[in-house]
Design a protein around this motif. Structure first.
Motif, short mmCIF file in Angstrom:
data_model
loop_
_atom_site.label_atom_id
_atom_site.label_comp_id
_atom_site.label_asym_id
_atom_site.label_seq_id
_atom_site.Cartn_x
_atom_site.Cartn_y
_atom_site.Cartn_z
N GLU A 213 0.83 -1.21 0.00
CA GLU A 213 0.00 0.00 0.00
C GLU A 213 0.87 1.26 0.00
N ILE A 216 2.27 1.83 -3.40
CA ILE A 216 1.26 2.42 -4.29
C ILE A 216 1.11 3.91 -3.98
N MET A 217 1.07 4.23 -2.69
CA MET A 217 0.93 5.63 -2.30
C MET A 217 2.06 6.47 -2.86
N LEU A 219 3.87 5.82 -5.48
CA LEU A 219 3.82 5.89 -6.94
C LEU A 219 2.73 6.83 -7.45
N VAL A 220 1.68 7.02 -6.66
CA VAL A 220 0.62 7.92 -7.13
C VAL A 220 0.83 9.35 -6.62
N ALA A 222 1.80 10.40 -3.26
CA ALA A 222 1.57 10.78 -1.85
C ALA A 222 2.89 11.29 -1.28
N LEU B 49 8.97 7.37 -14.28
CA LEU B 49 8.28 7.61 -13.01
C LEU B 49 9.29 7.87 -11.88
N PRO B 75 6.78 13.50 -5.12
CA PRO B 75 5.33 13.29 -5.07
C PRO B 75 4.56 14.22 -6.00
N ARG B 78 5.00 13.11 -9.53
CA ARG B 78 4.24 11.89 -9.87
C ARG B 78 2.74 12.16 -10.00
N ARG B 79 2.26 13.20 -9.35
CA ARG B 79 0.83 13.52 -9.47
C ARG B 79 0.48 13.98 -10.89
N PHE B 85 -0.52 0.25 -13.98
CA PHE B 85 0.51 -0.77 -13.78
C PHE B 85 0.05 -2.11 -14.36
N LYS B 89 -2.00 -3.05 -9.22
CA LYS B 89 -1.68 -2.40 -7.94
C LYS B 89 -2.93 -1.77 -7.30
N ILE B 91 -5.66 -1.87 -4.12
CA ILE B 91 -5.58 -2.27 -2.72
C ILE B 91 -6.76 -3.19 -2.40
N PHE B 102 -9.10 6.96 -2.28
CA PHE B 102 -7.84 6.92 -1.53
C PHE B 102 -6.75 7.76 -2.23
N VAL B 106 -4.76 10.88 -0.64
CA VAL B 106 -3.31 10.97 -0.44
C VAL B 106 -2.68 12.12 -1.21
#
Lengths: 309, 239
Positions: A213, A216-217, A219-220, A222, B49, B75, B78-79, B85, B89, B91, B102, B106
């Protein structure tokens, strides 16, 4: 789009930290219980020392509040010598609130205080108690140089055998309080550190559980703050819970001991069970738990941050 | 938008994933990255990335030199990228809606916007009726579509997908292509790594082909059927 480097954490993010932290504690009930119990035991021991020192301090304050100087005269002091001492006391405001205790009165007091020793007293040929003066003085006076000078002068007056005052006893008691405080602080610091490391390990386990998790956070997009926030809050909550349990347990044990163990008329017990901790010290105890918990989680999230890419 | 300058990625003395790779993808382009397994596609995407750093060379994405980028800037960088993927990936403990919500949490988006954005993204992939399902209750294809919805939820500047149609039947693959086309029309630069020759053929887009970590100079294929936006390297899969 959000600013390049947000300095504010939105309230929804803070709510997310708490929601996630509570959920993780619930999911990992057993390991969380260990962490909470460890903090509770540490804070309980710290709390015990705090409580002991608090009650001893109160006892010292009470003794100090009733400060008295006893001037013992020689057993066969002449009336002129007694009058000279009385005049000296009357002329010094610190000692002016005085009471003369004759030999007979001293004997009467002893008999009334220690009734079980009456047999011993009745076998005495003469009254062994000397006459004395009792002076009530203000507690702060005892520590002043003029007062100590007066005591020295009193000891030099003819017919005066000894001058005794409570200050030494109070000072000794205060020394004990200091030792108890230091022992409490040292034990507390060691145990809180041990608890913090336990929490660090618990959080480390949780982080391993949520490794995917967390990836993933990252990579997106966070931020590390968002990733670490729930873990920090988790440690904080565990520390808080542990400290609250400790306070509740300490209070329960204290009240039970006061009710069931301490005899109502015992002087020693009445010193030790004077009262529970004041709110400020309860606050310190809870804050200590919070701090230990947060320190533990911070130690583990700091490591994870170092590993992150 | 994406610029590789003589990029080499070496894992150890015997394993080099990319050799001296130079290519450029301009803003608003739709590019396929293709090649056999082990060609270096996934490594290339990871480099974009900044999941890893190149051993040699420079990578510039949206005006930022990734080699010089500080970790604290990562971060926010990456946004700007919506990533699909290969292994989804998602959850597993969260519902589909929560998986999308989520992401918005974040990245610090207001909770009020979550529902609307998540619903819109799920509707775009035709899964709005399954928003309360868990990933494991969905087929591989559906999970892939959720992953695409998640990548698109924040209207990214770049959409990067690693084998997005690997688990889909041809019809669904075509639907996914439409979603990518639509994102591209809305202004996102799209880079899709895929083995799917049919998909590439149908899309009629520029193709960068990799093999053994090198960009192939498929000049013959390009001569047979030049794609409409040809620029550097092209592959004609019909040959």
């Amino acid at each position: 789009m959000s600013s390049e480097y947000d300095s504010q954490i939105p309230s929804s993010t803070v709510a997310y930290f708490f929601r996630e932290a509570m959920r993780r504690i619930w999911v990992s009930k057993r390991t969380s219980f260990v962490a909470v119990a460890m903090i509770a035991i540490s804070m309980l021991i710290v709390g015990f020392f705090l409580l002991l020192s608090e009650n001893l301090s109160r006892a010292a304050e009470q003794a100090q509040g009733k400060s008295r100087v006893d001037i013992y005269l020689i057993a066969d002091a002449m009336p002129a010598q007694i009058t000279a001492v009385d005049r000296y006391l009357a002329s010094h405001p610190d000692l002016a609130r005085r009471r003369f205790v004759s030999r007979d009165e001293a004997l009467r007091r002893f008999v009334s205080y220690f009734a079980n020793l009456n047999g011993v007293v009745s076998q005495l040929d003469t009254n062994p108690f000397p006459p004395s003066f009792e002076c009530d003085i203000a507690p702060q006076t005892m520590q002043t140089a003029p007062f100590l000078r007066e005591v020295k002068e009193l000891r030099g007056i003819a017919g005066v055998d000894d001058v005794q005052f409570d200050w030494e006893w109070v000072r000794r008691l205060k020394r004990v309080v200091n030792i108890v405080n230091i022992a409490g602080i040292v034990a507390g610091a060691v145990l809180a550190l041990a608890a913090a490391f336990t929490i660090a390990n618990v959080i480390r386990l949780t982080m391993m559980l949520y490794r995917e998790e967390i990836d993933i956070m990252r990579l997106v997009g966070a931020t590390e703050r968002t990733i670490r926030g729930p873990f920090l809050v988790e440690g904080f909550l565990q520390g808080t819970l542990g400290a609250l349990f400790a306070v509740a347990l300490l209070f329960g044990s204290f009240e039970a001991a006061r009710t069931w163990i301490a005899p109502a008329n015992s002087l020693i017990w009445s010193f030790l069970f004077n009262g529970f901790l004041p709110w400020q010290k309860i606050g310190v105890l809870v804050a200590g738990g919070m701090l230990a918990g947060t320190l533990g989680s911070w130690l583990s999230v700091r490591e994870s941050g170092e590993e992150a890419t | 938008m994406i610029h590789f300058y003589h990029v080499t990625k070496r894992f150890d003395a015997y394993s080099t994933a990319l050799h001296d790779v130079t290519f450029h993808i301009e803003k608003g382009e739709f590019v396929f990255l293709t090649g056999p397994s082990g060609a270096g596609k996934s490594t290339l995407l990871k480099l974009i990335l900044r999941q890893m750093n190149p051993t040699e060379g420079q990578i510039v994405v949206n005006g930022r030199n990734l080699n010089a980028m500080k970790r604290r800037h990562l971060p926010h960088f990456r946004r700007e990228i919506g990533m699909v993927f290969q292994e989804f990936k998602l959850i597993e403990r969260m519902t589909i809606f929560e998986n999308l919500s989520f992401i918005l949490t974040v990245i610090g988006l207001n909770a009020k916007e979550h529902k609307k954005k998540a619903y819109t993204a799920l509707r775009a992939v035709g899964l709005q009726h399954k928003m309360n399902y868990y990933p494991l209750q969905l087929s591989g294809g559906e999970q892939q579509r959720v992953a695409i919805a998640r990548a698109l939820i924040n209207d990214p500047l770049m959409l990067i997908a690693d084998e997005p149609t690997g688990n889909l039947d041809p019809d669904l693959a075509q639907d996914v292509l439409e979603i990518f086309n639509s994102a591209n029309l809305r202004g996102s630069t799209v880079l899709v790594a895929t083995h799917d020759r049919d998909l590439i053929q149908r899309s009629n887009r520029r193709v960068v082909a990799l093999d053994h970590g090198r960009i192939l100079e498929e000049k013959i294929a390009a001569a047979e059927k030049p794609p409409p936006r040809s620029e550097s390297v092209f592959v004609n899969w019909s040959s």
